[in-house]
Design an enzyme around this catalytic site. Structure first.
Site, short mmCIF file in Angstrom:
data_model
loop_
_atom_site.label_atom_id
_atom_site.label_comp_id
_atom_site.label_asym_id
_atom_site.label_seq_id
_atom_site.Cartn_x
_atom_site.Cartn_y
_atom_site.Cartn_z
N GLN A 128 2.05 -6.20 -3.02
CA GLN A 128 2.48 -6.27 -1.62
C GLN A 128 3.78 -5.46 -1.44
O GLN A 128 4.00 -4.51 -2.17
CB GLN A 128 2.63 -7.72 -1.14
N GLY A 146 -4.45 -4.45 -3.78
CA GLY A 146 -5.44 -3.42 -4.10
C GLY A 146 -4.68 -2.18 -4.51
O GLY A 146 -4.06 -1.53 -3.67
N HIS A 147 -4.65 -1.90 -5.80
CA HIS A 147 -3.85 -0.77 -6.32
C HIS A 147 -4.81 0.31 -6.80
O HIS A 147 -5.61 0.08 -7.71
CB HIS A 147 -2.92 -1.25 -7.44
N ASP A 152 0.81 -1.23 0.00
CA ASP A 152 0.00 0.00 0.00
C ASP A 152 0.84 1.27 0.00
O ASP A 152 0.45 2.29 0.57
CB ASP A 152 -0.97 0.01 1.21
N LYS A 194 1.84 2.07 -5.13
CA LYS A 194 2.41 1.48 -6.36
C LYS A 194 1.51 1.74 -7.56
O LYS A 194 1.98 2.12 -8.64
CB LYS A 194 2.60 -0.05 -6.17
P1 GDP Z 1 -0.73 0.26 -3.56
O1 GDP Z 1 -1.33 -1.00 -3.06
O2 GDP Z 1 0.74 0.34 -3.28
O3 GDP Z 1 -1.05 0.54 -5.00
O4 GDP Z 1 -1.39 1.44 -2.71
P2 GDP Z 1 -2.96 1.58 -2.35
O5 GDP Z 1 -3.70 1.99 -3.56
O6 GDP Z 1 -3.44 0.38 -1.61
O7 GDP Z 1 -2.92 2.75 -1.29
C1 GDP Z 1 -2.39 4.01 -1.59
C2 GDP Z 1 -3.50 5.06 -1.34
O8 GDP Z 1 -2.90 6.35 -1.32
C3 GDP Z 1 -4.54 5.12 -2.42
O9 GDP Z 1 -5.75 5.51 -1.86
C4 GDP Z 1 -4.02 6.20 -3.37
O10 GDP Z 1 -5.05 6.85 -4.10
C5 GDP Z 1 -3.40 7.15 -2.38
N1 GDP Z 1 -2.24 7.91 -2.87
C6 GDP Z 1 -1.25 7.50 -3.71
N2 GDP Z 1 -0.29 8.46 -3.81
C7 GDP Z 1 -0.70 9.49 -3.02
C8 GDP Z 1 -0.13 10.75 -2.67
O11 GDP Z 1 0.94 11.13 -3.08
N3 GDP Z 1 -0.85 11.53 -1.79
C9 GDP Z 1 -2.05 11.14 -1.27
N4 GDP Z 1 -2.65 11.96 -0.42
N5 GDP Z 1 -2.60 9.95 -1.58
C10 GDP Z 1 -1.94 9.14 -2.43
P1 IMO Z 2 -0.84 -4.26 -2.19
O1 IMO Z 2 -0.34 -4.85 -3.48
C1 IMO Z 2 -0.95 -4.63 2.15
C2 IMO Z 2 -1.10 -8.67 3.80
C3 IMO Z 2 -2.35 -9.11 4.53
C4 IMO Z 2 -1.74 -10.03 5.57
C5 IMO Z 2 -0.61 -10.72 4.79
C6 IMO Z 2 -0.99 -12.08 4.23
O2 IMO Z 2 -2.13 -3.55 -2.30
O3 IMO Z 2 0.23 -3.48 -1.53
P2 IMO Z 2 -2.50 -12.85 2.19
O4 IMO Z 2 -3.95 -12.64 1.91
O5 IMO Z 2 -1.60 -12.31 1.13
O6 IMO Z 2 -2.16 -14.27 2.53
O7 IMO Z 2 -2.22 -12.00 3.53
O8 IMO Z 2 -0.29 -9.84 3.72
N1 IMO Z 2 -1.30 -8.18 2.42
C7 IMO Z 2 -1.21 -6.89 2.07
N2 IMO Z 2 -1.01 -5.79 2.81
N3 IMO Z 2 -1.04 -4.53 0.80
C8 IMO Z 2 -1.22 -5.63 0.04
O9 IMO Z 2 -1.19 -5.57 -1.30
C9 IMO Z 2 -1.36 -6.88 0.67
N4 IMO Z 2 -1.56 -8.13 0.22
C10 IMO Z 2 -1.50 -8.92 1.30
O10 IMO Z 2 -3.01 -8.01 5.12
O11 IMO Z 2 -1.15 -9.27 6.59
MG MG Z 3 -2.86 -1.66 -1.84
#
Ligand code: GDP
Ligand code: IMO
Ligand code: MG
Length: 421
Positions: A224, A41-42, A14, A17
């Site tokens: 991840q 979840g991207h 999270d 990415k």
């Molecule tokens: P990922 O799993 O690495 O793709 O990240 P996630 O999408 O799970 O979580 C990142 C969250 O931060 C999302 O809600 C994005 O829309 C948000 N986000 C990404 N870059 C920025 C930033 O520079 N500033 C803010 N405020 N939010 C951001």
């Molecule tokens: P992105 O790509 C954050 C965490 C779960 C749990 C552990 C194992 O969005 O960054 P699993 O279901 O993979 O066996 O769970 O890994 N986890 C993540 N945490 N971002 C993710 O993906 C994750 N995918 C799995 O919360 O702790």
């Molecule tokens: Mg994510």
């Protein structure tokens, strides 16, 4: 020729990415996922509309990009179809744009049931998985029982393999977990029917991926983060794939001599969702405030993410393990209103029973108390924001080449064009 690059989360996932992949995809030719599954979840924000991608690479919203799901990804056919349909509803068509490796292992309903039953049985000691069947599916791959997408091409072979595997799963569900079994025929009919909806996207990807790399402009998208890696993360509180560089190699078959640049995606503070050690965690008002401002709610499970200061010790490890060339520092704007901002620089051994850590060391820096939202030029950043960024660079001895200043596409500082350097 454009560079081929990879992006890997440096902490516990999270990090942002999806957003960075989407930005870089503007000039890319292909975007490739190599591990994980729909546990990811991207999030992409385009013209105020939010897209959350779980399985399909984050380059899919760009017309110029071929999106590939590499062999290292575990695929839930239901999750895949749901995502394809959502994209189509939004006018994004996938013909000749989406390619899925026939070697991907299938996540079955029994994998999901076992994942969830195991978590329930572990109780307080649970891992906090996403409950998507990821662990059990990778287990079956490693123990050579798993079913690959290509098995769906031959109905007789598929039915035999499915029956053998699901009988085994149902035995475990019934006798070990005392849970309901799952009807094999219903699953078989369902998968064979749904395969027809995805068969057009299925190919043998390894040569295809290397050919794409020969043309350049390929973005490999990790899921991840480094500390969730099965070998190098905070085991057993990890996911079941190699989230690090080795996962890229095994999960695509790419010839690494064709890959020129590795970008670590690092959030300006740290978060973790699920259980397990988190040395720099702030279990106080500051942590709550970061989470609130940063909207730190899981994109896959809706769980509240734990928050803490940036862990530079983990960042250094991640740079080493992944051979990173530079860092994209995201969500700097979330720290806009803090009087002081700390960086965790060191600690002793982690106790994996209590998750406690001894001898935590931090450095404290002054906040900038000015909005950085939407800044696109490094020189426009407030002085103390630059101090923060340059202090991190000094600690990690690696350049911060990209800084994200908001969730939207254009809210980004690109100090260099990493597809062209
Ligand atoms: P990922 O799993 O690495 O793709 O990240 P996630 O999408 O799970 O979580 C990142 C969250 O931060 C999302 O809600 C994005 O829309 C948000 N986000 C990404 N870059 C920025 C930033 O520079 N500033 C803010 N405020 N939010 C951001
Ligand atoms: P992105 O790509 C954050 C965490 C779960 C749990 C552990 C194992 O969005 O960054 P699993 O279901 O993979 O066996 O769970 O890994 N986890 C993540 N945490 N971002 C993710 O993906 C994750 N995918 C799995 O919360 O702790
Ligand atoms: Mg994510």
């Amino acid at each position: 020729m454009k560079n081929n690059i990879f992006l890997i989360g440096t902490h516990w996932g999270d990090e942002g990415k999806g957003k960075v992949v989407d930005v870089l995809s503007a000039e890319a030719n292909a975007c490739i996922r190599f591990q994980g599954g729909h546990n990811a979840g991207h999030t992409l924000v385009i013209n105020d509309k939010k897209f959350i991608l779980h399985l399909i690479p984050s380059g899919i919203l760009r017309d110029n990009v071929k999106s590939v799901i590499g062999n290292g990804v575990v695929v839930s056919v239901d999750a895949l179809i749901a995502e394809i349909e959502e994209l189509q509803t939004n006018g994004i068509f996938l013909d000749n744009k989406l390619f899925i490796s026939q070697n991907c292992h299938l996540i079955l309903p029994t994998h999901i049931a076992i994942d969830q039953a195991r978590e329930r049985k572990l109780g307080k000691k649970s891992i906090g998985t996403t409950g998507r069947g990821i662990g059990p599916c990778y287990e079956d791959k490693t123990s050579r029982k798993g079913i690959r997408i290509l098995d769906l091409k031959n109905e007789t072979i598929f039915l035999k393999k499915l029956e053998d595997l699901m009988e085994y799963h149902n035995f475990i569900l019934k006798n070990y977990f005392h849970e309901d079994v799952i009807d094999i025929k219903i699953v078989a009919d369902d998968l064979l029917t749904k395969f027809k909806l995805i068969s057009q996207y299925i190919i043998d990807t390894d040569e295809f991926i290397n050919d794409l790399c020969m043309k350049g402009g390929v973005v490999f998208e990790g899921a991840q983060g480094t500390m969730l890696d099965i070998d190098h993360g905070t085991f057993p509180y990890v996911t079941s794939s190699n989230t690090t560089l080795s996962g890229l190699v095994s999960g695509t078959g790419v010839n690494m001599s064709l890959v020129n640049y590795g970008l670590g995606i690092t959030k300006a503070y740290s978060t973790r969702v699920g259980h397990g050690p988190f040395p720099s965690e702030l279990s106080n008002d500051i942590g709550d405030r970061i989470g609130k401002i940063g909207g730190e709610i899981g994109a896959t499970t809706g769980r509240t993410r734990r928050c803490g200061w940036l862990d530079a010790k983990v960042l250094k490890k991640s740079i080493r393990l992944n051979n990173l060339s530079g860092i994209a520092l995201t969500k700097i704007d979330v720290l806009d209103n803090f009087n002081e901002i700390s960086i965790c620089v060191d600690y002793g051994e982690i106790d994996y029973e209590s998750f406690s850590v001894e001898d935590l060391e931090f450095i404290e820096l002054p906040g900038w108390k000015t909005s950085t939202v939407g800044i696109t030029n490094y020189n426009d950043l407030p002085k103390n924001a630059k101090l923060y960024i340059e202090t991190i660079e000094g600690l990690i001895n690696t350049p911060i080449d990209i800084i994200s200043t908001g969730p939207a596409r254009d809210e980004i500082i690109q100090k260099i064009n990493i597809l062209d350097v």
